[in-house]
Structure formats: structure tokens, C-alpha cells
Design an enzyme around this catalytic site. Sequence first.
Site, PDB file in Angstrom:
ATOM      1  CG  HIS A 137      19.226 -16.204   1.626  1.00 15.72           C
ATOM      2  ND1 HIS A 137      19.780 -15.998   0.374  1.00 15.72           N
ATOM      3  CD2 HIS A 137      19.378 -15.034   2.291  1.00 15.72           C
ATOM      4  CE1 HIS A 137      20.219 -14.750   0.288  1.00 15.72           C
ATOM      5  NE2 HIS A 137      19.983 -14.146   1.435  1.00 15.72           N
TER       6      HIS A 137
ATOM      7  CG  HIS B 174      20.295 -11.561   5.902  1.00 21.42           C
ATOM      8  ND1 HIS B 174      21.659 -11.468   5.752  1.00 21.42           N
ATOM      9  CD2 HIS B 174      19.805 -11.898   4.678  1.00 21.42           C
ATOM     10  CE1 HIS B 174      21.985 -11.723   4.490  1.00 21.42           C
ATOM     11  NE2 HIS B 174      20.884 -11.988   3.813  1.00 21.42           N
TER      12      HIS B 174
ATOM     13  CG  HIS C 125      24.217 -12.591  -0.084  1.00 19.62           C
ATOM     14  ND1 HIS C 125      24.440 -13.356   1.029  1.00 19.62           N
ATOM     15  CD2 HIS C 125      22.975 -12.041   0.080  1.00 19.62           C
ATOM     16  CE1 HIS C 125      23.380 -13.261   1.833  1.00 19.62           C
ATOM     17  NE2 HIS C 125      22.478 -12.476   1.276  1.00 19.62           N
TER      18      HIS C 125
ATOM     19  CD  GLU D 111      20.558  -9.362  -3.303  1.00 19.36           C
ATOM     20  OE1 GLU D 111      21.667  -9.240  -2.743  1.00 19.36           O
ATOM     21  OE2 GLU D 111      19.468  -9.124  -2.724  1.00 19.36           O
TER      22      GLU D 111
ATOM     23  CG  ASP E 242      17.292 -11.849   1.525  1.00 20.63           C
ATOM     24  OD1 ASP E 242      18.259 -12.040   2.277  1.00 20.63           O
ATOM     25  OD2 ASP E 242      17.385 -11.198   0.455  1.00 20.63           O
ATOM     26  CG  ASP E 243      16.952  -9.098   4.822  1.00 13.82           C
ATOM     27  OD1 ASP E 243      17.673  -9.182   5.826  1.00 13.82           O
ATOM     28  OD2 ASP E 243      17.396  -9.181   3.662  1.00 13.82           O
TER      29      ASP E 243
HETATM   30  N1  HPA Z   1      21.714  -8.913   0.063  1.00 12.08           N
HETATM   31  C1  HPA Z   1      22.888  -8.519   0.540  1.00 12.08           C
HETATM   32  N2  HPA Z   1      23.083  -8.254   1.824  1.00 12.08           N
HETATM   33  C2  HPA Z   1      22.073  -8.400   2.670  1.00 12.08           C
HETATM   34  C3  HPA Z   1      20.833  -8.815   2.226  1.00 12.08           C
HETATM   35  C4  HPA Z   1      20.647  -9.093   0.855  1.00 12.08           C
HETATM   36  O1  HPA Z   1      19.570  -9.500   0.365  1.00 12.08           O
HETATM   37  N3  HPA Z   1      20.040  -8.859   3.323  1.00 12.08           N
HETATM   38  C5  HPA Z   1      20.780  -8.496   4.387  1.00 12.08           C
HETATM   39  N4  HPA Z   1      22.017  -8.211   3.991  1.00 12.08           N
HETATM   40 ZN    ZN Z   2      20.429 -12.189   1.834  1.00 11.02          ZN
END
Ligand code: HPA
Ligand code: ZN
Length: 339
Positions: free
Chosen positions: A18, A20, A198, A201, A279-280
Site C-alpha cells: 500500500h 501511493h 480503500h 479508512e 501509504d504516503d
Molecule cells: N486514502 C485515500 N486516498 C489516498 C490516500 C489515502 O490514505 N493516499 C493517497 N490517496
Molecule cells: Zn492509501
Amino acid sequence: MSADLADFIRGLPKAELHLHIEGSLEPELMFELAQRNGVELPFKSVEEVRAAYAFSNLQDFLDIYYQGAQVLLTEQDFHDLGMAYFRRLAADGGRHAEIFFDPQTHTDRGLPFSVAIEGLLSAMKAAEAELGVTSKLILCFLRHLSEDAAFDTLKAAEPWLDKLAGVGLDSSEVGHPPEKFERVFTAAHERGLLRVAHAGEEGPPEYVWQALDLLKIDRIDHGNRSLEDDALVRRIVDQGLTLTVCPLSNLKLCVVNDMVDHPLKRMLNLGLRATINSDDPAYFGGYLQDNWMAAATSLGLTRDELATLARNSFTGSFLPLADKAAHLAEIDRYLAASA
Ligand code: HPA
Ligand code: ZN
């Protein structure tokens, strides 16, 4: 003698499921690309950018994340972005990554569809040759945009279908339920692509049910709020689906208030196939090692639990069975050597 925790984690063979790629854009590279491309940034310094990374929810983050991506203009930019990430992955003991990209973030700015994907594919090839790291690419649809826009994106991807592992669904979750994308996910499946989304969350358990029943996903991204629904947990366990959990992201976006309250350990205890992911990482304070360390220290994860998380990262990957087996055997050798 056994290695200390940080060394043990770094040495543990692992995959990231996971990530991006646009979320791995470090402020330093953002400035470099802005200068290279003559793009004006609303920040004066790297420090000012980092100071802006205080988020109270997903949307706060997304606003700044889409803005940052505007410095990416050429295939070389996407190649450099990808290589910077793969170097960090390799340094953290990552052997394999399945990375998301958001083509609509770029085509909506007027870039041809080919630019992001060709730049990323060239980085993936170089990472395998230079770092020994393998990877797969997942095209994400932005869920705040329309179903028609997602169909247009799938159509634009036609020449690259054999280079894509699957499709995903990201961006603003609440108010954009999976059902909005049922038809485009079916179309992606008909084109031979795997499906992830996703879900759970910020969105409710109902969104996870929809992702399972309507989008027929092969893996759940995040999935935290599934724990609010016992029947949903049973369903995910019975189906053997993997959850791509992102500890530091959850903390930064206030999905959890404190790392000690993070549900990762509970997920493992419930028999869910959880994994640890970043994630990011440029926005949330760390790559794989930082995420593994934060979870391990705050939740008191045992070495057995850490080994389970590493195994889950390969069993939940989209690698062929023989590759999964080879990675699992490497984990066993590592554990035997570090016992
Ligand atoms: N959630 C949803 N969209 C996203 C995320 C995330 O954590 N990171 C980049 N786009
Ligand atoms: Zn994500």
C-alpha cells in the site's frame, strides 16, 4: 546473539502493498522538480512545506497531496520519483512493492496518460536491475470523480493493460461509496486486472461490505473500521483477504488518536491477514522501517507477530506462487539465523 529490534525489522524480508507513489514525493524533490520545470510553489522552503503537513483528516491531506503532484511533468520526473522510493524501500529490507498511481491527477492537468505510466515503468525496471527489488503497478481511480471519468481512465490505460497488476480506488472516501464504481471494476476484471479498494479508512463498515460484494476486491486497503462489525470480520477471515494497514498514516490522519490504540495487533489476534505499509511516506513521517518500528514499539509486537506480518506481506501480494514461496523460505532462513 539476537539483533536489536530495529536491526531485526530492517533485516526481515518484506513487501509493501500500500504505497501511493505520488505520496513518496519528498519536499526536497518537490523543490528540485519545481525548479526543473518552472513550476511556482506556494512554499518558500522545504521547512515551510513540512510545517504544512499537519492534518486533521483525510481531506486535509488530499488537498496538499494533489497540489504537490503538480510539479510532476515529464517521464523523467516520474522515473526519478519512483527510483527515490525504491531506494528507500531497499534500504528498509523491502524486496517487493505493489505501488499505486493516480493517473487522473495528471491527465486532469493536461499530461498525456503515457507520461506517468512510462516514467514509473522505467523506474520499476531500473529498480529490479539496480536494487534487486521487484514491483507491480496498480492504477487507482479517484473516487471523488465520476464513474464516467473512471471509465475514460480505464480506456486510456488499454495499451498498457499487460503492464498493470490491477485497479484500485482512492481519494475522499466518505460520500463516495464503492457502489459508484461497481461497473468500472467489473470492466477492469473483464480486462484481466485484479481489484483492490480503500475501504473502512474513514468510511463505515458498510463501505467494506460493498467493496467485497460489489467490487469483488482481492485485497482491502486499510479496512480499519471493519473491526466495528463482527460479521464483517468473520467474512474477511473466512475469505482469507489481506488488509494493507498503514500505521503512521492512521496516526497522521487521525484515524487513530494514539499509536498505542492502533488496531493492528487486534487484527492479528482476530485472524485477519494484516500487513504494515507506509501509504504516503513523504507526508506521514516515514517509510517501511518507521511504520514497522512505530507499530512494534507502541503495540509491543513479538518477533512471532513481526514474522507473521512479514509473511502476510508476501502471501497477500500478487506475486506468482513460486515467488511467494521463495520469499517465505527467505524469511524462514532469516529467522533461523537470527534466533
Ligand atoms: N486514502 C485515500 N486516498 C489516498 C490516500 C489515502 O490514505 N493516499 C493517497 N490517496
Ligand atoms: Zn492509501
